[in-house]
Motif scaffolding. Structure first.
Motif, mmCIF file in Angstrom:
data_model
loop_
_atom_site.group_PDB
_atom_site.id
_atom_site.type_symbol
_atom_site.label_atom_id
_atom_site.label_comp_id
_atom_site.label_asym_id
_atom_site.label_seq_id
_atom_site.Cartn_x
_atom_site.Cartn_y
_atom_site.Cartn_z
ATOM 1 N N LEU A 1 1.295 -36.184 116.102
ATOM 2 C CA LEU A 1 1.715 -34.777 116.025
ATOM 3 C C LEU A 1 0.601 -33.948 115.377
ATOM 4 N N ILE A 2 0.210 -32.900 116.056
ATOM 5 C CA ILE A 2 -0.905 -32.083 115.610
ATOM 6 C C ILE A 2 -0.385 -30.750 115.091
ATOM 7 N N THR A 3 -0.752 -30.424 113.864
ATOM 8 C CA THR A 3 -0.319 -29.154 113.281
ATOM 9 C C THR A 3 -1.183 -28.031 113.857
ATOM 10 N N GLU A 4 -0.537 -27.063 114.457
ATOM 11 C CA GLU A 4 -1.270 -25.958 115.085
ATOM 12 C C GLU A 4 -1.203 -24.722 114.200
#
Lengths: 387, 460, 92
Positions: free
Chosen positions: B145-148
């Motif tokens: 999961l990539i924090t945008e």
């Protein structure tokens, strides 16, 4: 050199209650409190304002305890007025819960005897399983019954401790914190006079007071010896558990389990003779947890947030010791293991004694305002152990 | 009850290496870790890492395979998903898996429980949407999961590492708000010679900064007065920068101020600890072999003082050898010879660490926050309340519990303890060692009363 | 906001009755964050909204209730059919 009417050695609940009482009488007070790692019984207590079962072998203690419990409402109200803090005092009764019919019957019989000694004025009920279940819907099937004593209750002990600390400051007590008292010496060695004391802290600082009250828990024993006190107190370890904050589950406290005002369930009532060891142990904490689940099965799922252990200050018979020094007039020794319950009496009646011109003649004293007559203070003297 | 020569708590670089090293010498070993797979936080979920995730996280992460892979070939009892909640002096270890409590015994124990990110108590840090930089990295490692659109605020190597990883993942941070001051370079310069033994690491760090620069991410240096705005969730980060107040809209603020040893177990055992002025944290005292003030307990890795993953690996080896020698399973000569190469590593890593400690010090506003900042997240206690306890006579952390429930919640002081010590030291003008720390008691992580009760009658 | 690098092994659980999609490797907390729900509980004293902070089992900000027990959602693997609710300190 700092001078005051009274030096209070010990900044726990007992010392602060007495300090507060003295300040209310217009006395000047210096309070000595140790460092953070001191053995603080006031941090480990259970918060009960408790009557039932106390004094079955010493009616004076039953009277004293009940008087304090009765005075708590006014005492708490006074502190709340001064501090703006509600101490969450609840005195709607409390239980002793029993898992066997036999232990319940034995306890009921003990209390009947005490009731007779007190002339019938001792309000308690014996509740069978169904009756306690009606009062406490979460009570478990293993519970045989309970004694409900209507004068029992509890308070938030940490709020109480904090409030006492604040209020004595507001009343201009001089607090010496983070320092151990190294010695207490009478200014004048002649035994007849009441000329005051020099209190020396570990860093060499000196303080002067007219009278001194030792309420340093286990530390009082050594400090008191040069003042002529020979008090046989010892440490008794008690262990306590507290759960996460929970919705209301328990209405009234018992002497083993209570739900504190913030929601956590506090579980206690162990007693071990292990000297000055204040570690918590697996076997006792596991047993406390099992006992709590036996009484309230819903607690099996509750998260245990903390456990801790603290040292009670016990006298050989378990009753308080209030002693005026025979060799150093003006020095008092005060110890008990019920500092919360007795706080109201300590702040009022006990300070009358500590302030009295002739404390040694303070026997068979009457407290008409408190409906106590022929009260024998000497019942609490250390002499009962040294006879 | 199962009994082992050696129990190792924590399967990060120190714990994994210690386990492998001890097994190689024929010791009976038990390895316990709270996560479902080995690796610790640094090599977390590496077993499940796919190619894409590996590309984002980089070679330093993938290196962890060299420590994880041997675990599957050795003869050690390895229990994952195991929360250790009590250790007794006599070597009894209590832990829970799936809500079931267990007990084992070990003749010697190596505690390798690693580090925690230092709390970053700034106004608003408790709002949903505010996490640690490490938490964002855990989301990548565990879940891909990539924090945008995040704003990274604070300072320290991990902050830049995660910024680069987010860039690699195609979601560069919207800004970096760095609390490092220009003066820190001057202070750190004198430690540069000792750090040069790790020139490759320094070069890698410079490469990260270059990557951040070339990605065009707004980079606010020497920022201060960090405040996260929002009522029920983070909405913006404001801070002072070059004499102006800057306000960045974001619903995702990632904070970082370095890491500190996780001392819950070592404190609960009442081992001796000391304050480390350079790293601004307590750590347990240890011998050259990692042995604590109690002879059957050793500490390895960041839990004994922050040294980083490479040092932790070396310490794991050294601690295992020290433990085996103390159990008479190897000779003193075997121990000393075996430790030699790892001591070389430790020396080089220590030189680098001194430089990094000086380069990324903890800013004053985080050490001793403003009065209205929450310090104890569990019980909502502010710095101002702690200062008011001091005025009422509170001299130490254990009294802050009694005065205002600070440190009494479920995290058991993990995220407020260091700050409370800092505030009390400043207010009472005492050394940190004199102020001390929270007394930690078992269970060091909450368990149910049912779990505890299941052990009735099994203790001593 | 969070984006996923990959899609694999979908599972789902419920939070307060709402179906939450998750994937292999997700904890309950990471799935909630991916779903866009950051606030998981209310602090006990000031009643303020709180959400996951450390994601490594240390801060206890992500507490939820599963099977009548209070657990750390960041330390709980998301599995099919899990019924998750908010921790309720107020009513029985």
């Amino acid at each position: 050199m700092q001078e005051s009417d009274f030096a209070i050695v010990g900044g726990g609940v007992v010392g602060l209650s007495i300090a507060y009482g003295l300040l209310c009488k217009g006395k000047t007070v210096t309070i000595f409190d140790e460092h953070d790692n001191a053995l603080r019984a006031s941090r480990g207590n259970f918060g009960l304002v408790w009557v039932q079962g106390k004094g079955s072998k010493l009616p004076e203690y039953a009277k004293w305890t009940r008087q304090s419990a009765k005075s708590w409402k006014n005492f708490a109200a006074g502190l709340s007025d001064e501090s703006g803090t509600d101490l969450r005092l609840q005195q709607q009764g409390g239980y002793s819960i029993y898992l066997t019919e036999q232990s319940l019957a034995e306890r009921a019989s003990d209390l009947q005897n005490l009731k007779a000694q007190l002339g019938g004025d001792y309000p308690f009920d014996v509740l069978g399983h169904n009756a306690i279940k009606k009062e406490e819907p979460h009570i478990g099937p293993k519970v045989a019954g309970a004694i409900l004593h209507h004068e029992d209750g509890h308070v938030n002990p940490l709020l109480f401790l904090r409030t006492l600390s604040r209020v004595v400051r507001q009343r201009n007590a001089h607090l010496v914190t983070g320092k151990s008292v190294a010695s207490i010496a009478p200014l004048n060695e002649s035994q007849s006079s009441d000329s005051g004391f020099v209190i020396t802290t570990a860093d060499g600082a000196e303080f002067r007071s007219r009278r001194v009250v030792l309420c340093a828990g286990l530390g009082s024993k050594t400090l008191g010896q040069p003042l002529g006190f020979n008090v046989p107190i010892r440490a008794q370890r008690g262990q306590v558990l507290i759960t996460e904050k929970m919705p209301p589950i328990i209405n009234r406290p018992s002497d083993e389990i209570r739900q504190v005002d913030e929601g956590g369930i506090q579980i206690g009532a162990s007693a071990e003779e292990v000297g000055a060891d204040d570690r918590e142990t697996l076997d006792i904490t596991a047993r406390l947890a099992q006992n709590a689940i036996d009484q309230y099965p819903v607690l099996a799922q509750a998260s245990l947030i903390r456990s801790w252990a603290a040292l009670r200050i016990m006298s050989p018979d378990g009753f308080p010791i209030y002693q005026h020094s025979r060799t150093a007039p003006g020095a008092f020794f005060v110890t008990c293991h019920s500092g919360i319950t007795l706080a109201a009496a300590h702040a009022t009646l006990l300070t009358d004694w500590i302030c009295a011109d002739q404390p040694d003649h303070y026997r068979d004293f009457n407290f008409p305002d408190f409906n106590i007559t022929d009260f024998d203070f000497s019942a609490f003297s250390e002499e009962r152990f040294n006879a | 009850m199962k009994t082992y020569d050696l129990a190792i708590i924590g399967a990060g670089p120190a714990g994994m290496t210690a386990t492998t090293a001890a097994c190689a010498q024929g010791a009976s070993v038990c390895l316990l870790d709270e996560q479902q797979t080995p690796g610790g936080q640094i090599y977390r979920s590496l077993n499940h890492c796919d190619e894409q995730r590996g590309a984002i996280l980089g070679e330093d992460y993938l290196y962890g395979k060299t420590l994880i892979d041997p675990l599957s070939t050795i003869d050690a009892d390895q229990t994952f998903g195991a929360t250790v909640w009590r250790i007794d002096e006599n070597g009894h270890i209590y832990f829970s898996t799936h809500g079931q409590a267990h007990r084992i015994q070990a003749r010697h124990i190596i505690i390798a429980t690693g580090a925690l990110e230092r709390a970053s108590p700034v106004p608003g840090w408790t709002l949903p949407g505010v996490m640690t930089v490490g938490a964002a990295q855990i989301l990548i490692k565990s879940s891909g999961l990539i924090t945008e659109g995040a704003v990274l605020a604070g300072t320290g190597p991990l902050l830049y590492t995660v910024a680069v990883q987010l860039i690699s993942a195609g979601s560069p941070p919207t800004a970096i708000v760095d609390t490092q001051q220009p003066a820190n370079y001057v202070t750190a310069a004198k430690y540069l010679p000792s750090a040069l033994a790790r020139a490759a690491t320094l070069k890698k760090g410079l490469g990260y900064l270059a990557k951040i620069r070339s990605a065009g991410i707004p980079f606010y240096r020497a920022a201060g007065d960090l405040t996260i705005e929002g009522s029920t969730a983070a909405q913006a980060l404001s801070f002072s920068h070059k004499g102006h107040t800057v306000r960045l809209q974001t619903d995702n603020v990632l904070l970082h101020q370095g890491v500190i040893p996780n001392t819950q177990l070592t404190r609960s055992l009442r081992l001796k600890h000391e304050w480390n002025r350079a790293q601004r944290c307590f750590h347990p005292q240890t011998s050259d072999w990692g042995i604590s003030s109690q002879s059957n307990i050793s500490i390895a890795g960041d839990g004994g003082g922050i040294g980083g993953a490479i040092a932790a690996q070396a310490e794991g080896h050294v601690a295992a050898l020290g433990a085996l020698q103390s159990l008479s399973l190897i000779t003193t000569e075997q121990r000393d010879a075996g430790a030699q190469p790892h001591r070389q590593t430790l020396k080089k890593e220590a030189g680098l660490r001194r430089f990094l400690d000086a380069l990324y010090p903890v800013p004053e506003e985080v050490m001793r926050p403003s009065d209205h900042t929450i310090i104890c997240r569990c019980e909502d206690v502010t710095a101002g309340e702690i200062r008011s306890f001091v005025k009422a006579g509170c001299t130490g952390p254990n009294q802050t519990k009694a005065f205002g429930r600070c440190g009494m919640g479920p995290c058991q002081g993990r995220y407020c303890g260091t700050t409370v010590t800092e505030i009390l030291a400043a207010e009472n003008k005492l050394s940190h060692d004199a102020v001390g720390a929270y007394r930690v008691r078992a269970p060091i992580k909450p368990i149910t009363l049912g779990e505890l009760a299941s052990l009735t009658g099994t203790g001593d | 906001m969070l984006k996923r690098t990959s899609n694999n092994n979908p599972v789902s659980f419920t939070f307060e009755g709402e179906t939450i999609p998750a994937q292999s490797g997700d904890s309950v907390a990471s799935a909630m964050l991916a779903h866009g729900t950051q606030a998981l509980r209310v602090s006990t004293r000031r009643k303020a909204q709180r959400g996951p902070y450390c994601m490594m089992g240390a801060c206890y900000e992500c507490l939820v209730e599963i099977d009548g027990k209070t657990v750390q959602s960041c330390m709980t693997t998301a599995t099919d059919g899990l019924q998750v609710s908010r921790v309720n300190h107020e009513d029985v």
